[in-house]
Write a protein that holds these residues in place. Structure first.
Motif, PDB file in Angstrom:
ATOM      1  N   ASP A  79     -43.564 -51.426 -41.547  1.00  0.00           N
ATOM      2  CA  ASP A  79     -44.772 -51.973 -41.596  1.00  0.00           C
ATOM      3  C   ASP A  79     -44.950 -52.942 -43.044  1.00  0.00           C
ATOM      4  O   ASP A  79     -45.267 -54.258 -42.786  1.00  0.00           O
ATOM      5  CB  ASP A  79     -45.999 -51.135 -41.430  1.00  0.00           C
ATOM      6  CG  ASP A  79     -46.330 -50.651 -40.304  1.00  0.00           C
ATOM      7  OD1 ASP A  79     -45.706 -51.110 -39.245  1.00  0.00           O
ATOM      8  OD2 ASP A  79     -47.194 -49.537 -40.093  1.00  0.00           O
ATOM      9  N   GLN A 106     -42.190 -53.962 -44.633  1.00  0.00           N
ATOM     10  CA  GLN A 106     -41.072 -55.178 -44.455  1.00  0.00           C
ATOM     11  C   GLN A 106     -41.727 -56.230 -43.743  1.00  0.00           C
ATOM     12  O   GLN A 106     -41.612 -57.406 -43.816  1.00  0.00           O
ATOM     13  CB  GLN A 106     -39.990 -54.733 -44.227  1.00  0.00           C
ATOM     14  CG  GLN A 106     -39.323 -53.604 -45.196  1.00  0.00           C
ATOM     15  CD  GLN A 106     -39.395 -54.314 -46.569  1.00  0.00           C
ATOM     16  OE1 GLN A 106     -38.678 -55.422 -46.760  1.00  0.00           O
ATOM     17  NE2 GLN A 106     -39.860 -53.670 -47.680  1.00  0.00           N
ATOM     18  N   THR A 107     -42.300 -55.695 -42.502  1.00  0.00           N
ATOM     19  CA  THR A 107     -42.837 -56.786 -41.453  1.00  0.00           C
ATOM     20  C   THR A 107     -43.999 -57.631 -42.090  1.00  0.00           C
ATOM     21  O   THR A 107     -44.026 -59.007 -41.800  1.00  0.00           O
ATOM     22  CB  THR A 107     -43.472 -56.040 -40.240  1.00  0.00           C
ATOM     23  OG1 THR A 107     -42.537 -55.164 -39.440  1.00  0.00           O
ATOM     24  CG2 THR A 107     -44.219 -56.937 -39.287  1.00  0.00           C
ATOM     25  N   THR A 108     -44.864 -56.915 -42.952  1.00  0.00           N
ATOM     26  CA  THR A 108     -46.011 -57.666 -43.599  1.00  0.00           C
ATOM     27  C   THR A 108     -45.364 -58.709 -44.832  1.00  0.00           C
ATOM     28  O   THR A 108     -45.689 -59.850 -44.647  1.00  0.00           O
ATOM     29  CB  THR A 108     -46.872 -56.765 -44.331  1.00  0.00           C
ATOM     30  OG1 THR A 108     -47.481 -55.850 -43.412  1.00  0.00           O
ATOM     31  CG2 THR A 108     -47.908 -57.405 -45.033  1.00  0.00           C
ATOM     32  N   HIS A 168     -42.330 -60.148 -44.404  1.00  0.00           N
ATOM     33  CA  HIS A 168     -41.758 -61.304 -43.906  1.00  0.00           C
ATOM     34  C   HIS A 168     -42.893 -62.196 -43.192  1.00  0.00           C
ATOM     35  O   HIS A 168     -42.743 -63.427 -43.267  1.00  0.00           O
ATOM     36  CB  HIS A 168     -40.950 -60.631 -42.586  1.00  0.00           C
ATOM     37  CG  HIS A 168     -39.647 -60.192 -42.930  1.00  0.00           C
ATOM     38  ND1 HIS A 168     -38.625 -60.960 -43.786  1.00  0.00           N
ATOM     39  CD2 HIS A 168     -39.090 -58.771 -42.791  1.00  0.00           C
ATOM     40  CE1 HIS A 168     -37.676 -60.088 -44.072  1.00  0.00           C
ATOM     41  NE2 HIS A 168     -38.061 -59.009 -43.433  1.00  0.00           N
ATOM     42  N   TYR A 169     -43.923 -61.695 -42.696  1.00  0.00           N
ATOM     43  CA  TYR A 169     -44.960 -62.481 -42.375  1.00  0.00           C
ATOM     44  C   TYR A 169     -45.656 -63.425 -43.318  1.00  0.00           C
ATOM     45  O   TYR A 169     -45.781 -64.585 -43.243  1.00  0.00           O
ATOM     46  CB  TYR A 169     -46.075 -61.738 -41.805  1.00  0.00           C
ATOM     47  CG  TYR A 169     -47.338 -62.533 -41.275  1.00  0.00           C
ATOM     48  CD1 TYR A 169     -47.427 -63.230 -39.977  1.00  0.00           C
ATOM     49  CD2 TYR A 169     -48.513 -62.516 -42.274  1.00  0.00           C
ATOM     50  CE1 TYR A 169     -48.567 -63.883 -39.591  1.00  0.00           C
ATOM     51  CE2 TYR A 169     -49.603 -63.437 -41.746  1.00  0.00           C
ATOM     52  CZ  TYR A 169     -49.475 -63.737 -40.440  1.00  0.00           C
ATOM     53  OH  TYR A 169     -50.432 -64.798 -40.143  1.00  0.00           O
TER      54      TYR A 169
END
Length: 201
Positions: free
Chosen positions: A151, A153-155, A157-158
């Motif tokens: 989560d 790393q996803t954040t 990248h976003y």
């Protein structure tokens, strides 16, 4: 139900302490007994500090840190490097970063991470305010210091995508932060190495 041998007041204290992260029922009982035995030197000052904090604590309208002033003491510190913004998930992560000797920039607390499973989207975090801050001509670098979790790393990248048209360097923590690791549990040396070895995102 009141435990035999303890008043309802003491039982309430134990139950409240048991809700503190890291304290289970047994640790809460020990902590309560320790406080009671040291009523004047520890329990009463703690009670006053808790009351004062509850009455005075504020969320910074700029970076979402918590302090007794708004804006917080970090945002108003004239010695801070205003060209750098370090993005963290929670206030505890900000405190962890502050233990790192050498970072003198500003912060931005997201208030969590993107999570499809938990139904947390960009509108639930302080991402819009971050994008607005990053567009300030004085800001030259945004450091994405989210946790090394899926989560986190996803954040990161976003946010990098949202800042792609901003005139800033986007970097992230590098060596020293293990996958699955959370900043608040890392030692100062590991965090310092990760900050110094930050890389473009």
């Amino acid at each position: 139900m009141v435990n035999p041998g303890r008043s309802s007041g003491i039982e309430a204290l134990i139950q409240l302490l048991a809700k503190v992260p890291g304290l289970g029922p047994r640790s809460a009982r020990r902590a309560a007994l320790h406080l009671i035995k040291r009523r004047e030197s520890l329990m009463e000052p703690l009670a006053r500090a808790l009351t004062q904090t509850a009455e005075n604590v504020k969320t910074c309208s700029v970076c979402q840190n918590i302090d007794v002033t708004d804006p917080c003491s970090i945002c108003t510190d004239p010695k801070r490097d205003r060209s750098q913004i370090c993005v963290v998930e929670e206030v505890g992560d900000l405190w962890a970063m502050e233990r790192v000797v050498g970072f003198r920039g500003l912060y931005h607390v997201l208030g969590g991470t993107l999570s499809a499973l938990d139904g947390i989207g960009p509108q639930d975090l302080h991402i819009g305010a971050l994008v607005e801050r990053a567009r300030d001509p004085g800001v030259t670098e945004v450091i994405l210091a989210t946790n090394a979790t899926v989560d986190g790393q996803t954040t990161a990248h976003y946010i990098a995508d949202r800042l792609s048209d901003a005139n800033v360097t986007i970097s992230g923590l590098a060596h020293g932060v293990p996958m699955g690791g959370e900043l608040d549990y890392l030692d100062e040396g590991t965090l310092s190495a990760a900050l110094k070895a930050r890389k473009p995102v």
